[in-house]
Motif scaffolding. Structure first.
Motif, PDB file in Angstrom:
ATOM      1  N   ALA A 273       0.854  -1.181   0.000  1.00  0.00           N
ATOM      2  CA  ALA A 273       0.000   0.000   0.000  1.00  0.00           C
ATOM      3  C   ALA A 273       0.891   1.231   0.000  1.00  0.00           C
ATOM      4  O   ALA A 273       1.966   1.221   0.611  1.00  0.00           O
ATOM      5  CB  ALA A 273      -0.921   0.017   1.221  1.00  0.00           C
ATOM      6  N   GLU A 274       0.465   2.261  -0.677  1.00  0.00           N
ATOM      7  CA  GLU A 274       1.214   3.511  -0.672  1.00  0.00           C
ATOM      8  C   GLU A 274       1.083   4.157   0.705  1.00  0.00           C
ATOM      9  O   GLU A 274      -0.018   4.476   1.151  1.00  0.00           O
ATOM     10  CB  GLU A 274       0.674   4.460  -1.738  1.00  0.00           C
ATOM     11  CG  GLU A 274       1.374   5.811  -1.758  1.00  0.00           C
ATOM     12  CD  GLU A 274       0.669   6.829  -2.632  1.00  0.00           C
ATOM     13  OE1 GLU A 274       1.124   7.972  -2.670  1.00  0.00           O
ATOM     14  OE2 GLU A 274      -0.353   6.459  -3.266  1.00  0.00           O
ATOM     15  N   TYR A 275       2.199   4.354   1.366  1.00  0.00           N
ATOM     16  CA  TYR A 275       2.212   4.870   2.739  1.00  0.00           C
ATOM     17  C   TYR A 275       2.287   6.393   2.744  1.00  0.00           C
ATOM     18  O   TYR A 275       3.062   6.996   1.998  1.00  0.00           O
ATOM     19  CB  TYR A 275       3.401   4.291   3.493  1.00  0.00           C
ATOM     20  CG  TYR A 275       3.595   4.870   4.876  1.00  0.00           C
ATOM     21  CD1 TYR A 275       3.015   4.275   5.982  1.00  0.00           C
ATOM     22  CD2 TYR A 275       4.360   6.021   5.069  1.00  0.00           C
ATOM     23  CE1 TYR A 275       3.182   4.803   7.251  1.00  0.00           C
ATOM     24  CE2 TYR A 275       4.543   6.555   6.332  1.00  0.00           C
ATOM     25  CZ  TYR A 275       3.945   5.949   7.412  1.00  0.00           C
ATOM     26  OH  TYR A 275       4.123   6.489   8.665  1.00  0.00           O
TER      27      TYR A 275
ATOM     28  N   LEU B  36      15.199   9.559   8.384  1.00  0.00           N
ATOM     29  CA  LEU B  36      15.326   8.102   8.367  1.00  0.00           C
ATOM     30  C   LEU B  36      14.856   7.485   7.057  1.00  0.00           C
ATOM     31  O   LEU B  36      15.194   6.339   6.763  1.00  0.00           O
ATOM     32  CB  LEU B  36      14.530   7.501   9.530  1.00  0.00           C
ATOM     33  CG  LEU B  36      15.074   7.747  10.932  1.00  0.00           C
ATOM     34  CD1 LEU B  36      14.078   7.293  11.978  1.00  0.00           C
ATOM     35  CD2 LEU B  36      16.406   7.015  11.128  1.00  0.00           C
ATOM     36  N   HIS B  37      14.059   8.221   6.287  1.00  0.00           N
ATOM     37  CA  HIS B  37      13.500   7.694   5.039  1.00  0.00           C
ATOM     38  C   HIS B  37      13.735   8.675   3.894  1.00  0.00           C
ATOM     39  O   HIS B  37      12.772   9.130   3.258  1.00  0.00           O
ATOM     40  CB  HIS B  37      12.005   7.424   5.205  1.00  0.00           C
ATOM     41  CG  HIS B  37      11.671   6.548   6.375  1.00  0.00           C
ATOM     42  ND1 HIS B  37      11.442   7.049   7.643  1.00  0.00           N
ATOM     43  CD2 HIS B  37      11.554   5.197   6.479  1.00  0.00           C
ATOM     44  CE1 HIS B  37      11.181   6.044   8.470  1.00  0.00           C
ATOM     45  NE2 HIS B  37      11.236   4.918   7.790  1.00  0.00           N
ATOM     46  N   PRO B  38      14.971   8.999   3.582  1.00  0.00           N
ATOM     47  CA  PRO B  38      15.241  10.004   2.535  1.00  0.00           C
ATOM     48  C   PRO B  38      14.759   9.582   1.160  1.00  0.00           C
ATOM     49  O   PRO B  38      14.457  10.430   0.314  1.00  0.00           O
ATOM     50  CB  PRO B  38      16.768  10.143   2.578  1.00  0.00           C
ATOM     51  CG  PRO B  38      17.250   8.842   3.143  1.00  0.00           C
ATOM     52  CD  PRO B  38      16.212   8.447   4.149  1.00  0.00           C
ATOM     53  N   GLN B  39      14.646   8.267   0.935  1.00  0.00           N
ATOM     54  CA  GLN B  39      14.222   7.788  -0.372  1.00  0.00           C
ATOM     55  C   GLN B  39      12.750   8.066  -0.649  1.00  0.00           C
ATOM     56  O   GLN B  39      12.294   8.011  -1.793  1.00  0.00           O
ATOM     57  CB  GLN B  39      14.487   6.278  -0.490  1.00  0.00           C
ATOM     58  CG  GLN B  39      13.500   5.374   0.242  1.00  0.00           C
ATOM     59  CD  GLN B  39      13.697   5.318   1.755  1.00  0.00           C
ATOM     60  OE1 GLN B  39      14.571   5.969   2.316  1.00  0.00           O
ATOM     61  NE2 GLN B  39      12.878   4.519   2.428  1.00  0.00           N
ATOM     62  N   MET B  40      11.978   8.392   0.385  1.00  0.00           N
ATOM     63  CA  MET B  40      10.539   8.578   0.219  1.00  0.00           C
ATOM     64  C   MET B  40      10.173   9.988  -0.203  1.00  0.00           C
ATOM     65  O   MET B  40       9.076  10.212  -0.710  1.00  0.00           O
ATOM     66  CB  MET B  40       9.819   8.228   1.527  1.00  0.00           C
ATOM     67  CG  MET B  40       9.918   6.768   1.909  1.00  0.00           C
ATOM     68  SD  MET B  40       9.107   6.439   3.476  1.00  0.00           S
ATOM     69  CE  MET B  40       7.409   6.812   3.074  1.00  0.00           C
TER      70      MET B  40
ATOM     71  N   ARG C 139       5.983  12.506   1.870  1.00  0.00           N
ATOM     72  CA  ARG C 139       5.393  11.316   2.494  1.00  0.00           C
ATOM     73  C   ARG C 139       5.244  11.465   4.007  1.00  0.00           C
ATOM     74  O   ARG C 139       4.605  10.639   4.648  1.00  0.00           O
ATOM     75  CB  ARG C 139       6.232  10.084   2.170  1.00  0.00           C
ATOM     76  CG  ARG C 139       6.200   9.692   0.700  1.00  0.00           C
ATOM     77  CD  ARG C 139       4.795   9.298   0.249  1.00  0.00           C
ATOM     78  NE  ARG C 139       4.781   8.889  -1.139  1.00  0.00           N
ATOM     79  CZ  ARG C 139       4.981   7.639  -1.545  1.00  0.00           C
ATOM     80  NH1 ARG C 139       5.212   6.690  -0.665  1.00  0.00           N
ATOM     81  NH2 ARG C 139       4.957   7.357  -2.828  1.00  0.00           N
ATOM     82  N   PHE C 140       5.861  12.457   4.601  1.00  0.00           N
ATOM     83  CA  PHE C 140       5.688  12.742   6.022  1.00  0.00           C
ATOM     84  C   PHE C 140       5.288  14.206   6.130  1.00  0.00           C
ATOM     85  O   PHE C 140       6.109  15.103   5.964  1.00  0.00           O
ATOM     86  CB  PHE C 140       6.968  12.454   6.808  1.00  0.00           C
ATOM     87  CG  PHE C 140       7.304  10.997   6.881  1.00  0.00           C
ATOM     88  CD1 PHE C 140       6.648  10.154   7.766  1.00  0.00           C
ATOM     89  CD2 PHE C 140       8.257  10.448   6.039  1.00  0.00           C
ATOM     90  CE1 PHE C 140       6.946   8.798   7.821  1.00  0.00           C
ATOM     91  CE2 PHE C 140       8.565   9.099   6.087  1.00  0.00           C
ATOM     92  CZ  PHE C 140       7.904   8.271   6.983  1.00  0.00           C
ATOM     93  N   ALA C 141       4.015  14.448   6.387  1.00  0.00           N
ATOM     94  CA  ALA C 141       3.466  15.787   6.292  1.00  0.00           C
ATOM     95  C   ALA C 141       2.678  16.139   7.556  1.00  0.00           C
ATOM     96  O   ALA C 141       2.304  15.263   8.341  1.00  0.00           O
ATOM     97  CB  ALA C 141       2.555  15.879   5.063  1.00  0.00           C
ATOM     98  N   PRO C 142       2.413  17.431   7.777  1.00  0.00           N
ATOM     99  CA  PRO C 142       1.616  17.857   8.933  1.00  0.00           C
ATOM    100  C   PRO C 142       0.172  17.366   8.831  1.00  0.00           C
ATOM    101  O   PRO C 142      -0.361  17.160   7.742  1.00  0.00           O
ATOM    102  CB  PRO C 142       1.674  19.393   8.857  1.00  0.00           C
ATOM    103  CG  PRO C 142       2.810  19.712   7.960  1.00  0.00           C
ATOM    104  CD  PRO C 142       2.904  18.573   6.988  1.00  0.00           C
ATOM    105  N   MET C 143      -0.470  17.225   9.978  1.00  0.00           N
ATOM    106  CA  MET C 143      -1.860  16.780  10.005  1.00  0.00           C
ATOM    107  C   MET C 143      -2.780  17.693   9.203  1.00  0.00           C
ATOM    108  O   MET C 143      -3.793  17.256   8.670  1.00  0.00           O
ATOM    109  CB  MET C 143      -2.351  16.699  11.448  1.00  0.00           C
ATOM    110  CG  MET C 143      -1.984  15.402  12.144  1.00  0.00           C
ATOM    111  SD  MET C 143      -2.913  13.988  11.508  1.00  0.00           S
ATOM    112  CE  MET C 143      -4.545  14.340  12.136  1.00  0.00           C
TER     113      MET C 143
END
Length: 224
Positions: free
Chosen positions: A87-89, A105-109, A113-117
């Motif tokens: 699944a696309e995370y 920790l996840h530079p490849q993403m 992919r890690f965003a504010p609410m």
């Protein structure tokens, strides 16, 4: 510019979010990117809870996406990859410190992919693991309102279902902590049945002092 749905959510819950940001920043500073750094007492407890909330996923594929609400440093993404869940995370959090750690920790993403609410957007599924337990000094009525607001936001951004866990009111009284919220499983099961979907599953059989609720929606019909 008008606020997004997620932006309005953040504004309404600014008091709780500010308190959680301060707590989470201190935890990460003390424990770094570990289960303890996001409030869990062990790696095993974290993965057991991941197994439960991920029960919401009924299918995988390129068209399946998952919102991780309260993503912390991205541990759920790593677990999904390790266990082969397709699944696309997408990770969302209220704490900038957590998002910075997750991106490092996840530079490849990519940072998106890690965003504010405030930027929460529709996905196939949404999950929340561990975000409702730490009540801090807020009273029960205010905390319940925050939970309901969060579930409404998850529901609005989940096409096929969502799941979440909570500490249980069946916890041993002598092992409870005053700054935690212990929920009545029946109360939240009934709330989900009446408010969100006909198909709701309650899991309270995995040897931890909490329970998981999985809300399943009717899968949208394909437009051929």
């Amino acid at each position: 510019m008008s606020l997004t749905e997620g932006g309005r959510y953040v504004a309404r819950n600014a008091d709780i979010i500010a308190a959680l940001v301060a707590f989470n920043a201190a935890q990460i500073e003390a424990h770094a990117a570990t289960p303890q750094g996001v409030g869990w007492n062990s790696a095993n407890a974290q993965t057991v809870r991941f197994d439960q909330v991920l029960k919401v996923i009924r299918r995988g594929g390129a068209d399946v996406s998952l919102n991780d609400v309260g993503s912390g440093y991205g541990a759920l993404h790593d677990y999904m990859r390790a266990t082969g869940i397709a699944a696309e995370y997408r990770g969302f959090d209220v704490t900038e410190t957590s998002m910075e750690r997750a991106r490092a920790l996840h530079p490849q993403m990519g940072s998106s992919r890690f965003a504010p609410m405030a930027e929460l957007s529709p996905a196939t599924y949404s999950v929340a693991s561990g975000i409702f337990g730490l009540r801090l000094s807020f009273d029960e009525a205010r905390w319940h309102a925050y939970i309901l607001d969060t579930l409404d936001l998850m529901d609005a951004n989940s096409r096929e279902g969502f799941s979440f866990n909570m500490l249980t009111a069946y916890s041993d009284p002598d092992r409870r902590s005053g700054d935690l919220y212990y929920a009545d499983p029946g109360r939240y099961f009934d709330l989900c049945k009446r408010r969100y979907a006909r198909n709701v599953a309650l899991y309270h059989d995995y040897d931890l002092y909490d329970f998981t609720l999985v809300v399943r929606k009717e899968r949208p019909a394909r437009a051929d």
